[in-house]
Scaffold this motif. Structure first.
Motif, PDB file in Angstrom:
ATOM      1  N   GLY A  86       0.792  -1.217   0.000  1.00 42.56           N
ATOM      2  CA  GLY A  86       0.000   0.000   0.000  1.00 42.56           C
ATOM      3  C   GLY A  86       0.825   1.269   0.000  1.00 42.56           C
ATOM      4  N   ARG A  87       2.077   1.190   0.407  1.00 42.14           N
ATOM      5  CA  ARG A  87       2.910   2.379   0.511  1.00 42.14           C
ATOM      6  C   ARG A  87       3.294   2.948  -0.845  1.00 42.14           C
ATOM      7  NH1 ARG A  87       6.975   0.539   5.302  1.00 42.14           N
ATOM      8  NH2 ARG A  87       5.358   0.067   6.803  1.00 42.14           N
ATOM      9  N   ALA A  88       3.379   2.113  -1.864  1.00 35.16           N
ATOM     10  CA  ALA A  88       3.755   2.600  -3.184  1.00 35.16           C
ATOM     11  C   ALA A  88       2.720   3.590  -3.707  1.00 35.16           C
ATOM     12  CB  ALA A  88       3.912   1.432  -4.152  1.00 35.16           C
ATOM     13  N   HIS A  89       1.461   3.350  -3.415  1.00 32.19           N
ATOM     14  CA  HIS A  89       0.400   4.254  -3.848  1.00 32.19           C
ATOM     15  C   HIS A  89       0.615   5.639  -3.247  1.00 32.19           C
ATOM     16  CE1 HIS A  89      -3.514   5.906  -4.714  1.00 32.19           C
ATOM     17  NE2 HIS A  89      -3.681   6.140  -3.424  1.00 32.19           N
ATOM     18  N   TRP A  90       0.912   5.698  -1.953  1.00 35.29           N
ATOM     19  CA  TRP A  90       1.112   6.988  -1.288  1.00 35.29           C
ATOM     20  C   TRP A  90       2.365   7.673  -1.813  1.00 35.29           C
ATOM     21  CZ3 TRP A  90      -2.914   8.807   0.930  1.00 35.29           C
ATOM     22  CH2 TRP A  90      -3.839   7.946   1.479  1.00 35.29           C
ATOM     23  N   ARG A  91       3.408   6.914  -2.084  1.00 35.06           N
ATOM     24  CA  ARG A  91       4.641   7.494  -2.610  1.00 35.06           C
ATOM     25  C   ARG A  91       4.384   8.104  -3.987  1.00 35.06           C
ATOM     26  NH1 ARG A  91       8.216   3.090  -2.661  1.00 35.06           N
ATOM     27  NH2 ARG A  91       8.255   3.289  -0.414  1.00 35.06           N
ATOM     28  N   LYS A  92       3.621   7.405  -4.825  1.00 32.79           N
ATOM     29  CA  LYS A  92       3.316   7.941  -6.150  1.00 32.79           C
ATOM     30  C   LYS A  92       2.460   9.194  -6.053  1.00 32.79           C
ATOM     31  CE  LYS A  92       3.574   3.525  -8.552  1.00 32.79           C
ATOM     32  NZ  LYS A  92       2.792   2.471  -9.203  1.00 32.79           N
ATOM     33  N   ALA A  93       1.496   9.192  -5.138  1.00 33.00           N
ATOM     34  CA  ALA A  93       0.642  10.364  -4.969  1.00 33.00           C
ATOM     35  C   ALA A  93       1.456  11.560  -4.488  1.00 33.00           C
ATOM     36  CB  ALA A  93      -0.480  10.060  -3.983  1.00 33.00           C
ATOM     37  N   ARG A  94       2.389  11.320  -3.571  1.00 41.36           N
ATOM     38  CA  ARG A  94       3.237  12.398  -3.065  1.00 41.36           C
ATOM     39  C   ARG A  94       4.137  12.940  -4.184  1.00 41.36           C
ATOM     40  NH1 ARG A  94       5.886  10.127   1.662  1.00 41.36           N
ATOM     41  NH2 ARG A  94       7.675   9.753   0.349  1.00 41.36           N
ATOM     42  N   LEU A  95       4.639  12.053  -5.033  1.00 43.52           N
ATOM     43  CA  LEU A  95       5.465  12.479  -6.162  1.00 43.52           C
ATOM     44  C   LEU A  95       4.650  13.329  -7.130  1.00 43.52           C
ATOM     45  CD1 LEU A  95       8.149  12.351  -7.681  1.00 43.52           C
ATOM     46  CD2 LEU A  95       7.335  10.249  -8.748  1.00 43.52           C
ATOM     47  N   ARG A  96       3.410  12.917  -7.400  1.00 45.64           N
ATOM     48  CA  ARG A  96       2.549  13.707  -8.290  1.00 45.64           C
ATOM     49  C   ARG A  96       2.308  15.100  -7.721  1.00 45.64           C
ATOM     50  NH1 ARG A  96      -1.280   9.627  -8.127  1.00 45.64           N
ATOM     51  NH2 ARG A  96      -0.436   7.910  -9.294  1.00 45.64           N
ATOM     52  N   GLU A  97       2.079  15.173  -6.395  1.00 44.59           N
ATOM     53  CA  GLU A  97       1.861  16.476  -5.761  1.00 44.59           C
ATOM     54  C   GLU A  97       3.098  17.362  -5.906  1.00 44.59           C
ATOM     55  OE1 GLU A  97       0.764  15.883  -1.693  1.00 44.59           O
ATOM     56  OE2 GLU A  97      -1.033  14.755  -2.228  1.00 44.59           O
ATOM     57  N   ARG A  98       4.283  16.791  -5.728  1.00 45.10           N
ATOM     58  CA  ARG A  98       5.516  17.575  -5.877  1.00 45.10           C
ATOM     59  C   ARG A  98       5.687  18.064  -7.309  1.00 45.10           C
ATOM     60  NH1 ARG A  98       9.817  13.657  -3.033  1.00 45.10           N
ATOM     61  NH2 ARG A  98       8.917  13.663  -0.959  1.00 45.10           N
ATOM     62  N   MET A  99       5.371  17.195  -8.266  1.00 48.98           N
ATOM     63  CA  MET A  99       5.521  17.574  -9.670  1.00 48.98           C
ATOM     64  C   MET A  99       4.555  18.696 -10.028  1.00 48.98           C
ATOM     65  SD  MET A  99       6.173  13.867 -11.397  1.00 48.98           S
ATOM     66  CE  MET A  99       6.337  14.460 -13.057  1.00 48.98           C
ATOM     67  N   ARG A 100       3.324  18.618  -9.510  1.00 47.67           N
ATOM     68  CA  ARG A 100       2.351  19.680  -9.778  1.00 47.67           C
ATOM     69  C   ARG A 100       2.782  20.990  -9.137  1.00 47.67           C
ATOM     70  NH1 ARG A 100      -2.347  15.688  -8.635  1.00 47.67           N
ATOM     71  NH2 ARG A 100      -2.640  14.820 -10.700  1.00 47.67           N
ATOM     72  N   ALA A 101       3.372  20.903  -7.952  1.00 48.40           N
ATOM     73  CA  ALA A 101       3.819  22.123  -7.265  1.00 48.40           C
ATOM     74  C   ALA A 101       4.989  22.769  -7.999  1.00 48.40           C
ATOM     75  CB  ALA A 101       4.214  21.807  -5.835  1.00 48.40           C
ATOM     76  N   ASP A 102       5.815  21.990  -8.672  1.00 51.72           N
ATOM     77  CA  ASP A 102       6.971  22.513  -9.378  1.00 51.72           C
ATOM     78  C   ASP A 102       6.656  22.999 -10.792  1.00 51.72           C
ATOM     79  OD1 ASP A 102       8.549  22.022  -7.207  1.00 51.72           O
ATOM     80  OD2 ASP A 102       9.296  20.085  -7.933  1.00 51.72           O
ATOM     81  N   GLU A 103       5.479  22.665 -11.311  1.00 48.63           N
ATOM     82  CA  GLU A 103       5.107  23.083 -12.663  1.00 48.63           C
ATOM     83  C   GLU A 103       4.920  24.593 -12.709  1.00 48.63           C
ATOM     84  OE1 GLU A 103       1.547  21.123 -13.859  1.00 48.63           O
ATOM     85  OE2 GLU A 103       2.561  19.245 -14.285  1.00 48.63           O
ATOM     86  N   PRO A 104       5.437  25.224 -13.746  1.00 47.91           N
ATOM     87  CA  PRO A 104       5.161  26.667 -13.890  1.00 47.91           C
ATOM     88  C   PRO A 104       3.702  26.849 -14.269  1.00 47.91           C
ATOM     89  CG  PRO A 104       6.446  25.866 -15.742  1.00 47.91           C
ATOM     90  CD  PRO A 104       6.316  24.714 -14.756  1.00 47.91           C
ATOM     91  N   GLU A 105       3.116  27.884 -13.765  1.00 42.93           N
ATOM     92  CA  GLU A 105       1.702  28.145 -14.054  1.00 42.93           C
ATOM     93  C   GLU A 105       1.553  28.582 -15.505  1.00 42.93           C
ATOM     94  OE1 GLU A 105      -0.855  29.507 -11.464  1.00 42.93           O
ATOM     95  OE2 GLU A 105       0.134  28.660  -9.722  1.00 42.93           O
ATOM     96  N   ALA A 106       0.537  28.061 -16.142  1.00 42.01           N
ATOM     97  CA  ALA A 106       0.284  28.402 -17.536  1.00 42.01           C
ATOM     98  C   ALA A 106      -0.234  29.856 -17.615  1.00 42.01           C
ATOM     99  CB  ALA A 106      -0.739  27.455 -18.143  1.00 42.01           C
ATOM    100  N   LYS A 107       0.363  30.592 -18.492  1.00 41.90           N
ATOM    101  CA  LYS A 107      -0.044  31.990 -18.645  1.00 41.90           C
ATOM    102  C   LYS A 107      -1.218  32.068 -19.611  1.00 41.90           C
ATOM    103  CE  LYS A 107       4.492  33.842 -17.748  1.00 41.90           C
ATOM    104  NZ  LYS A 107       5.594  34.641 -18.245  1.00 41.90           N
ATOM    105  N   THR A 108      -2.260  32.725 -19.183  1.00 41.96           N
ATOM    106  CA  THR A 108      -3.433  32.898 -20.045  1.00 41.96           C
ATOM    107  C   THR A 108      -3.445  34.334 -20.540  1.00 41.96           C
ATOM    108  OG1 THR A 108      -4.780  33.401 -18.130  1.00 41.96           O
ATOM    109  CG2 THR A 108      -4.783  31.131 -18.891  1.00 41.96           C
ATOM    110  N   GLU A 109      -3.616  34.503 -21.817  1.00 41.58           N
ATOM    111  CA  GLU A 109      -3.607  35.844 -22.395  1.00 41.58           C
ATOM    112  C   GLU A 109      -4.899  36.160 -23.054  1.00 41.58           C
ATOM    113  OE1 GLU A 109      -0.211  36.571 -24.809  1.00 41.58           O
ATOM    114  OE2 GLU A 109       1.056  35.526 -23.419  1.00 41.58           O
TER     115      GLU A 109
END
Length: 109
Positions: A86-109
């Motif tokens: 069960g721990r692999a699921h939480w590790r993957k979810a935590r990795l996804r959260e980190r990746m989303r936090a590091d993504e630059p915000e898309a600029k809307t014009e």
């Protein structure tokens, strides 16, 4: 200690370990797994034989029956997984959260 510091400190991959460290880990597992199995089996047998016959009038059990009871409880209550599944699921979810936090915000014009 923050989670990221602990993860970096404990993130020692198997392939990065020396042969000596791998031998120590495997030897430790080979020794400790039977020791803990014997200990938990003996405690389960002792508790069963102390409580169940007097409370529910059930028969006493032997050591291997106690080990089988532990295995059955593992399957019923943890779904038959080895405890780490069960721990692999939480590790993957935590990795996804980190990746989303590091993504630059898309600029809307």
């Amino acid at each position: 200690m923050w989670h990221s510091e602990r993860d970096e400190k404990c993130d020692n991959r198997w392939s990065e370990r020396s042969v000596r460290a791998k031998v120590r880990v495997i030897t430790g597992l080979v020794v400790m797994v039977p020791v803990f199995l014997a200990l938990f089996g003996a405690v389960t047998m002792w508790l069963w034989n102390w409580l169940m016959p007097t409370i529910f009038r059930l028969p006493e059990i032997g050591f291997w029956q106690a080990v089988g009871l532990l295995l059955l409880a593992q399957i019923f209550f943890k779904g038959g997984h080895a405890g780490r599944a069960g721990r692999a699921h939480w590790r993957k979810a935590r990795l996804r959260e980190r990746m989303r936090a590091d993504e630059p915000e898309a600029k809307t014009e």
